[in-house]
Design a protein around this motif. Structure first.
Motif, PDB file in Angstrom:
ATOM      1  N   GLY A  25      26.658  23.684  12.991  1.00  0.00           N
ATOM      2  CA  GLY A  25      27.949  23.320  12.413  1.00  0.00           C
ATOM      3  C   GLY A  25      28.536  24.545  11.771  1.00  0.00           C
ATOM      4  N   GLY A  26      29.160  24.304  10.715  1.00  0.00           N
ATOM      5  CA  GLY A  26      29.097  23.399   9.585  1.00  0.00           C
ATOM      6  C   GLY A  26      27.726  22.764   9.466  1.00  0.00           C
ATOM      7  N   GLU A  27      27.752  21.536   9.018  1.00  0.00           N
ATOM      8  CA  GLU A  27      26.527  20.767   8.834  1.00  0.00           C
ATOM      9  C   GLU A  27      26.520  19.608   9.820  1.00  0.00           C
ATOM     10  N   PRO A  28      25.726  19.727  10.903  1.00  0.00           N
ATOM     11  CA  PRO A  28      25.762  18.714  11.957  1.00  0.00           C
ATOM     12  C   PRO A  28      25.321  17.323  11.516  1.00  0.00           C
ATOM     13  N   THR A  29      24.505  17.223  10.453  1.00  0.00           N
ATOM     14  CA  THR A  29      24.070  15.896  10.020  1.00  0.00           C
ATOM     15  C   THR A  29      25.191  15.114   9.344  1.00  0.00           C
ATOM     16  N   LEU A  30      26.341  15.740   9.136  1.00  0.00           N
ATOM     17  CA  LEU A  30      27.492  15.000   8.638  1.00  0.00           C
ATOM     18  C   LEU A  30      28.127  14.154   9.739  1.00  0.00           C
ATOM     19  N   ARG A  31      27.750  14.423  10.978  1.00  0.00           N
ATOM     20  CA  ARG A  31      28.233  13.608  12.091  1.00  0.00           C
ATOM     21  C   ARG A  31      27.493  12.274  12.081  1.00  0.00           C
ATOM     22  N   LYS A  32      28.217  11.186  11.950  1.00  0.00           N
ATOM     23  CA  LYS A  32      27.607   9.850  11.965  1.00  0.00           C
ATOM     24  C   LYS A  32      27.004   9.534  13.332  1.00  0.00           C
ATOM     25  N   ASP A  33      27.481  10.231  14.370  1.00  0.00           N
ATOM     26  CA  ASP A  33      27.026   9.985  15.732  1.00  0.00           C
ATOM     27  C   ASP A  33      26.023  11.034  16.217  1.00  0.00           C
ATOM     28  N   LEU A  34      25.333  11.702  15.292  1.00  0.00           N
ATOM     29  CA  LEU A  34      24.412  12.766  15.681  1.00  0.00           C
ATOM     30  C   LEU A  34      23.300  12.250  16.603  1.00  0.00           C
TER      31      LEU A  34
ATOM     32  N   ILE B  82      22.795  11.771  24.338  1.00  0.00           N
ATOM     33  CA  ILE B  82      23.622  12.211  25.475  1.00  0.00           C
ATOM     34  C   ILE B  82      22.984  13.429  26.132  1.00  0.00           C
ATOM     35  N   LEU B  83      22.603  14.401  25.312  1.00  0.00           N
ATOM     36  CA  LEU B  83      21.984  15.613  25.855  1.00  0.00           C
ATOM     37  C   LEU B  83      20.653  15.283  26.528  1.00  0.00           C
ATOM     38  N   SER B  84      19.845  14.512  25.848  1.00  0.00           N
ATOM     39  CA  SER B  84      18.526  14.150  26.360  1.00  0.00           C
ATOM     40  C   SER B  84      18.629  13.342  27.652  1.00  0.00           C
ATOM     41  N   ASN B  85      19.550  12.404  27.702  1.00  0.00           N
ATOM     42  CA  ASN B  85      19.734  11.579  28.899  1.00  0.00           C
ATOM     43  C   ASN B  85      20.252  12.385  30.083  1.00  0.00           C
ATOM     44  N   ASN B  86      20.753  13.584  29.832  1.00  0.00           N
ATOM     45  CA  ASN B  86      21.184  14.487  30.900  1.00  0.00           C
ATOM     46  C   ASN B  86      20.079  15.454  31.295  1.00  0.00           C
ATOM     47  N   GLY B  87      18.865  15.189  30.824  1.00  0.00           N
ATOM     48  CA  GLY B  87      17.724  16.003  31.224  1.00  0.00           C
ATOM     49  C   GLY B  87      17.500  17.242  30.388  1.00  0.00           C
ATOM     50  N   ILE B  88      18.219  17.383  29.302  1.00  0.00           N
ATOM     51  CA  ILE B  88      18.022  18.530  28.419  1.00  0.00           C
ATOM     52  C   ILE B  88      16.894  18.176  27.454  1.00  0.00           C
ATOM     53  N   THR B  89      15.827  18.947  27.501  1.00  0.00           N
ATOM     54  CA  THR B  89      14.628  18.608  26.729  1.00  0.00           C
ATOM     55  C   THR B  89      14.338  19.563  25.575  1.00  0.00           C
ATOM     56  N   ASP B  90      15.051  20.652  25.510  1.00  0.00           N
ATOM     57  CA  ASP B  90      14.820  21.652  24.462  1.00  0.00           C
ATOM     58  C   ASP B  90      16.046  21.674  23.558  1.00  0.00           C
ATOM     59  N   ILE B  91      16.044  20.773  22.559  1.00  0.00           N
ATOM     60  CA  ILE B  91      17.205  20.584  21.686  1.00  0.00           C
ATOM     61  C   ILE B  91      16.790  20.827  20.247  1.00  0.00           C
ATOM     62  N   GLY B  92      17.381  21.829  19.614  1.00  0.00           N
ATOM     63  CA  GLY B  92      17.091  22.130  18.220  1.00  0.00           C
ATOM     64  C   GLY B  92      18.235  21.715  17.324  1.00  0.00           C
ATOM     65  N   LEU B  93      17.939  21.552  16.058  1.00  0.00           N
ATOM     66  CA  LEU B  93      18.947  21.198  15.056  1.00  0.00           C
ATOM     67  C   LEU B  93      18.882  22.202  13.920  1.00  0.00           C
ATOM     68  N   THR B  94      20.010  22.845  13.638  1.00  0.00           N
ATOM     69  CA  THR B  94      20.130  23.707  12.473  1.00  0.00           C
ATOM     70  C   THR B  94      20.842  22.917  11.388  1.00  0.00           C
TER      71      THR B  94
ATOM     72  N   ILE C 105      18.637  15.099   5.486  1.00  0.00           N
ATOM     73  CA  ILE C 105      17.460  14.715   6.259  1.00  0.00           C
ATOM     74  C   ILE C 105      16.411  14.042   5.380  1.00  0.00           C
ATOM     75  N   SER C 106      15.590  13.271   6.036  1.00  0.00           N
ATOM     76  CA  SER C 106      14.455  12.588   5.413  1.00  0.00           C
ATOM     77  C   SER C 106      13.432  12.390   6.523  1.00  0.00           C
ATOM     78  N   PRO C 107      12.201  12.059   6.176  1.00  0.00           N
ATOM     79  CA  PRO C 107      11.234  11.772   7.235  1.00  0.00           C
ATOM     80  C   PRO C 107      11.719  10.674   8.191  1.00  0.00           C
ATOM     81  N   GLU C 108      12.359   9.633   7.655  1.00  0.00           N
ATOM     82  CA  GLU C 108      12.835   8.539   8.495  1.00  0.00           C
ATOM     83  C   GLU C 108      13.934   9.006   9.450  1.00  0.00           C
ATOM     84  N   TYR C 109      14.884   9.782   8.954  1.00  0.00           N
ATOM     85  CA  TYR C 109      15.982  10.262   9.788  1.00  0.00           C
ATOM     86  C   TYR C 109      15.465  11.236  10.850  1.00  0.00           C
ATOM     87  N   THR C 110      14.557  12.136  10.463  1.00  0.00           N
ATOM     88  CA  THR C 110      14.017  13.071  11.451  1.00  0.00           C
ATOM     89  C   THR C 110      13.229  12.325  12.521  1.00  0.00           C
TER      90      THR C 110
END
Length: 178
Positions: free
Chosen positions: A66-75, A81-93, A99-104
């Motif tokens: 981002g900015g801060e991507p976790t501010l997106r309610k649709d994260l 969407i990315l994963s369903n398109n076969g993208i398997t290496d997805i990081g989050l900055t 974040i919390s253990p439950e959200y992660t």
């Protein structure tokens, strides 16, 4: 003149999901004031679908920023969407504030493969002075989430801009990370 064939490997695509941020870090660039999208809007879900379609067969690491991507309610939906398109290496900055253990756990289930947490200091006073975030629970939440990810065998790294302000607390952060 002979034509020269040049190959330059592309390793990563960084998707800046939003310009919004809930911190006002002292080291942040001029594009963010911690309040609004300074100069760009959120990527739409349709744009993300188009990007996913374009990148799906390239084997790239996709880093969500981002900015801060976790501010997106649709994260979570974005990750799916990315994963369903076969993208398997997805990081989050992330700055870690949401974040919390439950959200992660939800993000991992959607397809996140690694977390990059901007963490200026484990010391609450230095964290607050650096980020302008006065919520003591944010530092505790980041620590608990990092420990959870480590226990689960997941990838987590801390990104730490070193400044005059946090320099005295860097050894504590290094000890925690190692």
């Amino acid at each position: 003149m002979d034509e020269i064939e040049v190959s330059m490997p592309l390793y990563e695509a960084r998707l800046s999901l939003t310009g919004r941020c809930n911190h006002q870090c002292i080291y942040c660039g001029p594009f963010s004031d911690g309040k609004a999208n300074k100069g760009y809007k959120d990527l739409s879900l349709d744009q993300i679908r188009d990007i996913a379609s374009l990148l799906k067969d390239k084997g790239l690491h996709i880093q969500l920023t981002g900015g801060e991507p976790t501010l997106r309610k649709d994260l979570t939906e974005i990750v799916e969407i990315l994963s369903n398109n076969g993208i398997t290496d997805i990081g989050l900055t992330t700055n870690g504030s949401m974040i919390s253990p439950e959200y992660t756990q939800r993000l991992l289930g959607a397809g996140i493969s690694d977390f990059h947490i901007h963490m200026p200091s484990l010391n609450y006073d230095i964290f607050r002075k650096t980020t302008k975030d006065k919520r003591r629970k944010v530092v505790d939440g980041i620590i608990q989430t990092a420990l959870y990810l480590k226990r689960e065998g997941e990838e987590v790294e801390f990104n730490t801009p070193i400044t005059q302000l946090n320099l005295p607390t860097v050894p504590q952060l290094i000890d925690f990370c190692y």
